[in-house]
Design an enzyme around this catalytic site. Sequence first.
Site, PDB file in Angstrom:
ATOM      1  N   GLY A  11      49.871   1.509  14.981  1.00 32.34           N
ATOM      2  CA  GLY A  11      49.377   2.834  14.916  1.00 32.34           C
ATOM      3  C   GLY A  11      49.141   3.156  13.554  1.00 32.34           C
ATOM      4  O   GLY A  11      49.302   2.629  12.555  1.00 32.34           O
ATOM      5  N   LEU A  34      50.365  -1.447  22.141  1.00 38.40           N
ATOM      6  CA  LEU A  34      48.690  -1.354  22.010  1.00 38.40           C
ATOM      7  C   LEU A  34      48.098  -0.167  22.881  1.00 38.40           C
ATOM      8  O   LEU A  34      46.823  -0.274  23.162  1.00 38.40           O
ATOM      9  CB  LEU A  34      48.029  -2.532  22.031  1.00 38.40           C
ATOM     10  CG  LEU A  34      48.698  -3.651  20.985  1.00 38.40           C
ATOM     11  CD1 LEU A  34      47.665  -4.856  21.098  1.00 38.40           C
ATOM     12  CD2 LEU A  34      48.373  -3.342  19.510  1.00 38.40           C
ATOM     13  N   PHE A  81      58.482   4.370  15.354  1.00 32.98           N
ATOM     14  CA  PHE A  81      57.279   5.218  15.556  1.00 32.98           C
ATOM     15  C   PHE A  81      56.600   5.241  17.150  1.00 32.98           C
ATOM     16  O   PHE A  81      55.836   6.103  17.258  1.00 32.98           O
ATOM     17  CB  PHE A  81      55.911   4.746  14.690  1.00 32.98           C
ATOM     18  CG  PHE A  81      56.285   4.619  13.164  1.00 32.98           C
ATOM     19  CD1 PHE A  81      56.286   5.851  12.574  1.00 32.98           C
ATOM     20  CD2 PHE A  81      56.399   3.268  12.764  1.00 32.98           C
ATOM     21  CE1 PHE A  81      56.178   5.772  11.080  1.00 32.98           C
ATOM     22  CE2 PHE A  81      56.772   3.491  11.204  1.00 32.98           C
ATOM     23  CZ  PHE A  81      56.571   4.611  10.561  1.00 32.98           C
ATOM     24  N   SER A 125      59.112  15.621  13.884  1.00 32.48           N
ATOM     25  CA  SER A 125      57.998  16.474  13.614  1.00 32.48           C
ATOM     26  C   SER A 125      58.565  17.796  13.085  1.00 32.48           C
ATOM     27  O   SER A 125      59.345  18.371  13.821  1.00 32.48           O
ATOM     28  CB  SER A 125      57.101  16.503  14.672  1.00 32.48           C
ATOM     29  OG  SER A 125      56.187  17.612  14.934  1.00 32.48           O
ATOM     30  N   TYR A 150      55.312  17.592  24.457  1.00 33.87           N
ATOM     31  CA  TYR A 150      55.267  16.448  23.281  1.00 33.87           C
ATOM     32  C   TYR A 150      56.498  16.918  22.373  1.00 33.87           C
ATOM     33  O   TYR A 150      57.444  16.037  22.057  1.00 33.87           O
ATOM     34  CB  TYR A 150      54.097  16.319  22.641  1.00 33.87           C
ATOM     35  CG  TYR A 150      54.216  15.700  21.279  1.00 33.87           C
ATOM     36  CD1 TYR A 150      54.435  14.435  21.213  1.00 33.87           C
ATOM     37  CD2 TYR A 150      54.027  16.400  20.023  1.00 33.87           C
ATOM     38  CE1 TYR A 150      54.579  13.675  19.673  1.00 33.87           C
ATOM     39  CE2 TYR A 150      54.137  15.752  18.808  1.00 33.87           C
ATOM     40  CZ  TYR A 150      54.656  14.656  18.897  1.00 33.87           C
ATOM     41  OH  TYR A 150      54.639  13.819  17.483  1.00 33.87           O
ATOM     42  N   LYS A 154      60.439  15.305  20.844  1.00 34.43           N
ATOM     43  CA  LYS A 154      60.749  14.926  19.600  1.00 34.43           C
ATOM     44  C   LYS A 154      62.348  15.784  19.572  1.00 34.43           C
ATOM     45  O   LYS A 154      63.236  15.121  18.855  1.00 34.43           O
ATOM     46  CB  LYS A 154      59.931  15.646  18.791  1.00 34.43           C
ATOM     47  CG  LYS A 154      58.652  14.733  18.639  1.00 34.43           C
ATOM     48  CD  LYS A 154      58.937  13.420  18.177  1.00 34.43           C
ATOM     49  CE  LYS A 154      57.655  12.508  17.887  1.00 34.43           C
ATOM     50  NZ  LYS A 154      57.831  11.107  17.890  1.00 34.43           N
ATOM     51  N   ASP A 296      49.332  27.650  18.759  1.00 36.75           N
ATOM     52  CA  ASP A 296      49.485  27.653  17.237  1.00 36.75           C
ATOM     53  C   ASP A 296      50.214  28.804  16.617  1.00 36.75           C
ATOM     54  O   ASP A 296      50.318  29.834  17.067  1.00 36.75           O
ATOM     55  CB  ASP A 296      48.080  27.722  16.832  1.00 36.75           C
ATOM     56  CG  ASP A 296      47.345  26.377  16.797  1.00 36.75           C
ATOM     57  OD1 ASP A 296      47.813  25.384  17.157  1.00 36.75           O
ATOM     58  OD2 ASP A 296      45.804  26.322  16.541  1.00 36.75           O
TER      59      ASP A 296
HETATM   60  P1  NAD Z   1      49.977   6.556  16.912  1.00 39.47           P
HETATM   61  O1  NAD Z   1      49.520   6.894  18.348  1.00 39.47           O
HETATM   62  O2  NAD Z   1      48.618   5.977  16.205  1.00 39.47           O
HETATM   63  O3  NAD Z   1      51.003   5.407  16.917  1.00 39.47           O
HETATM   64  C1  NAD Z   1      51.874   5.076  17.904  1.00 39.47           C
HETATM   65  C2  NAD Z   1      51.946   3.668  18.492  1.00 39.47           C
HETATM   66  O4  NAD Z   1      52.992   3.776  19.256  1.00 39.47           O
HETATM   67  C3  NAD Z   1      50.697   3.016  18.790  1.00 39.47           C
HETATM   68  O5  NAD Z   1      50.282   2.186  18.140  1.00 39.47           O
HETATM   69  C4  NAD Z   1      50.987   2.903  20.400  1.00 39.47           C
HETATM   70  O6  NAD Z   1      50.186   1.771  20.936  1.00 39.47           O
HETATM   71  C5  NAD Z   1      52.631   2.516  20.396  1.00 39.47           C
HETATM   72  N1  NAD Z   1      53.223   3.083  21.433  1.00 39.47           N
HETATM   73  C6  NAD Z   1      53.041   4.088  22.639  1.00 39.47           C
HETATM   74  N2  NAD Z   1      53.721   3.989  23.576  1.00 39.47           N
HETATM   75  C7  NAD Z   1      54.422   2.832  23.361  1.00 39.47           C
HETATM   76  C8  NAD Z   1      55.708   2.259  24.041  1.00 39.47           C
HETATM   77  N3  NAD Z   1      56.067   2.670  25.187  1.00 39.47           N
HETATM   78  N4  NAD Z   1      56.192   0.885  23.689  1.00 39.47           N
HETATM   79  C9  NAD Z   1      55.535   0.358  22.653  1.00 39.47           C
HETATM   80  N5  NAD Z   1      54.480   1.049  21.833  1.00 39.47           N
HETATM   81  C10 NAD Z   1      54.375   2.051  22.257  1.00 39.47           C
HETATM   82  O7  NAD Z   1      50.650   7.628  16.401  1.00 39.47           O
HETATM   83  P2  NAD Z   1      50.782   7.883  14.909  1.00 39.47           P
HETATM   84  O8  NAD Z   1      50.169   9.218  14.400  1.00 39.47           O
HETATM   85  O9  NAD Z   1      50.986   6.797  14.095  1.00 39.47           O
HETATM   86  O10 NAD Z   1      52.548   8.696  15.190  1.00 39.47           O
HETATM   87  C11 NAD Z   1      53.754   7.734  15.043  1.00 39.47           C
HETATM   88  C12 NAD Z   1      54.703   8.733  15.137  1.00 39.47           C
HETATM   89  O11 NAD Z   1      54.870   9.614  14.647  1.00 39.47           O
HETATM   90  C13 NAD Z   1      54.699   8.947  16.921  1.00 39.47           C
HETATM   91  O12 NAD Z   1      56.191   9.132  17.104  1.00 39.47           O
HETATM   92  C14 NAD Z   1      54.395  10.425  16.686  1.00 39.47           C
HETATM   93  O13 NAD Z   1      54.784  11.027  17.660  1.00 39.47           O
HETATM   94  C15 NAD Z   1      54.965  10.856  15.233  1.00 39.47           C
HETATM   95  N6  NAD Z   1      54.350  12.028  14.627  1.00 39.47           N
HETATM   96  C16 NAD Z   1      52.957  11.843  14.443  1.00 39.47           C
HETATM   97  C17 NAD Z   1      52.289  13.169  13.931  1.00 39.47           C
HETATM   98  C18 NAD Z   1      50.861  13.093  13.489  1.00 39.47           C
HETATM   99  O14 NAD Z   1      50.254  14.084  13.114  1.00 39.47           O
HETATM  100  N7  NAD Z   1      50.190  11.907  13.481  1.00 39.47           N
HETATM  101  C19 NAD Z   1      53.158  14.101  13.233  1.00 39.47           C
HETATM  102  C20 NAD Z   1      54.554  14.295  13.743  1.00 39.47           C
HETATM  103  C21 NAD Z   1      54.926  13.101  14.303  1.00 39.47           C
HETATM  104  N1  UDP Z   2      42.297  23.369  14.056  1.00 36.88           N
HETATM  105  C1  UDP Z   2      40.947  23.973  14.034  1.00 36.88           C
HETATM  106  N2  UDP Z   2      40.140  23.251  14.811  1.00 36.88           N
HETATM  107  C2  UDP Z   2      40.490  22.026  15.115  1.00 36.88           C
HETATM  108  C3  UDP Z   2      41.529  21.327  15.261  1.00 36.88           C
HETATM  109  C4  UDP Z   2      42.493  22.257  14.695  1.00 36.88           C
HETATM  110  O1  UDP Z   2      40.822  25.124  13.526  1.00 36.88           O
HETATM  111  O2  UDP Z   2      39.144  21.239  15.848  1.00 36.88           O
HETATM  112  C5  UDP Z   2      43.543  24.159  13.383  1.00 36.88           C
HETATM  113  C6  UDP Z   2      44.483  24.302  13.910  1.00 36.88           C
HETATM  114  O3  UDP Z   2      44.331  25.822  14.853  1.00 36.88           O
HETATM  115  C7  UDP Z   2      45.567  24.572  13.033  1.00 36.88           C
HETATM  116  C8  UDP Z   2      45.034  23.490  11.884  1.00 36.88           C
HETATM  117  O4  UDP Z   2      43.749  23.259  11.979  1.00 36.88           O
HETATM  118  O5  UDP Z   2      45.618  25.707  12.459  1.00 36.88           O
HETATM  119  C9  UDP Z   2      45.865  22.344  12.086  1.00 36.88           C
HETATM  120  O6  UDP Z   2      45.925  21.648  13.392  1.00 36.88           O
HETATM  121  P1  UDP Z   2      46.220  20.292  13.766  1.00 36.88           P
HETATM  122  O7  UDP Z   2      45.878  20.133  15.482  1.00 36.88           O
HETATM  123  O8  UDP Z   2      45.317  19.202  13.027  1.00 36.88           O
HETATM  124  O9  UDP Z   2      47.811  20.209  13.533  1.00 36.88           O
HETATM  125  P2  UDP Z   2      48.926  20.995  14.128  1.00 36.88           P
HETATM  126  O10 UDP Z   2      48.348  22.096  15.042  1.00 36.88           O
HETATM  127  O11 UDP Z   2      49.752  20.055  14.604  1.00 36.88           O
HETATM  128  O12 UDP Z   2      49.468  21.541  12.831  1.00 36.88           O
END
Ligand code: NAD
Ligand code: UDP
Length: 345
Positions: A11, A34, A81, A125, A150, A154, A296
Amino acid sequence: MANILVTGGAGYIGSHTCIELLNHGHEVVVFDNLSNSRYESLRRVQKITQKHLVFIEGDIRDADHLDQVFQSYSIDAVIHFAGLKAVGESQAMPLHYFDHNIAGSICLFQAMKRANVFHLVFSSSATVYDASNISPLHEEMPTGMPNNNYGYTKLIIEQMLQKLSAADARWSIALLRYFNPVGAHTSGLIGEDPQGIPNNLMPYLTQVAVGRLEQLAVYGDDYDTIDGTGVRDYIHVVDLANAHLCALENRLSTQGCRVWNIGTGQGSSVLQIIHAFEKVTGIKIPYQVAPRRSGDVATSFSDNQRAVQELAWQPQYGLAEMLADSWKWQQQNPSGYSSTQHKYK
Ligand code: NAD
Ligand code: UDP
């Protein structure tokens, strides 16, 4: 040098972390079903690093498969992840989220215990903080009930891991609370590839810039912030990836469970992001103010001093680089990874 199992390593954040692990001499085994990624990301990770990693297509809910992996590779630590992350989908399909994220994590932790592997870095997160906290958010501030399923998964996993480490001193666990990951590897070869219409600001913005989407909706301009739009702590994904390396090294030498915020400590508003993006790229972004998005908060940014001091980690990239790298990835890959259909077998 250690052998690291990276669940969800194909990911967005996982693939960037694999690069940093490989560049620092670690051996990497990626375990990913995947469901939200493509093997292509890992092909490119290997191209960038000129190093080999092991890929196993599998689901963290499959205990037998996990046992096989732990038996086949001498794993020292796990970076976890894998999971589902779409807020809206988690509201529509709570059981699906509880199954993948919570049951999947339990299945993984049980397999780790059977294999005597107790070093873990977990992707948490900033969403676990109680919404009433005033930024900068510090690790000791109270958590609260997240307003979506979601975020709830976490919080539950964090709490489980804290109890697990309190009950069994062999565990050594890092809970990394990410703020808003953006950007891409500076090569432009790997980046964020959301399926369907993006929910998050940055991929939405770059898809408007590249002409895939018509205009950006700015969710609310009447918050109590510098210009009325929401303020967030955007962090370059390469800095975030490096934080995993620092946390891993810390955990390999210390026991217990510790929380670290991973952010820059700086807040930027939606309008500041749009204007900075226009300046960096020279592209005008059509946008319209829309009603606030439910759930938000006005402002969320980190106090990152604990990570800076305890992990010897320091974010290297500023906002201009985050925006330039997000744009480079989008420009070089207007349809994400979907134009490349390599199968790994
Ligand atoms: P992503 O979706 O790109 O990566 C997650 C990966 O997990 C994917 O490749 C998916 O195929 C795999 N996956 C999902 N379910 C699975 C399962 N049951 N078994 C095996 N693989 C599985 O997401 P990301 O943005 O890279 O996020 C990675 C981690 O970080 C996640 O746990 C997400 O919740 C956390 N996170 C992400 C953000 C963000 O904004 N991107 C913020 C805070 C936390
Ligand atoms: N946001 C926005 N338009 C969009 C997506 C997000 O104005 O299409 C704003 C949202 O309200 C927040 C900031 O951008 O203030 C970040 O949002 P995002 O969804 O990227 O992250 P998170 O809500 O998880 O902080």
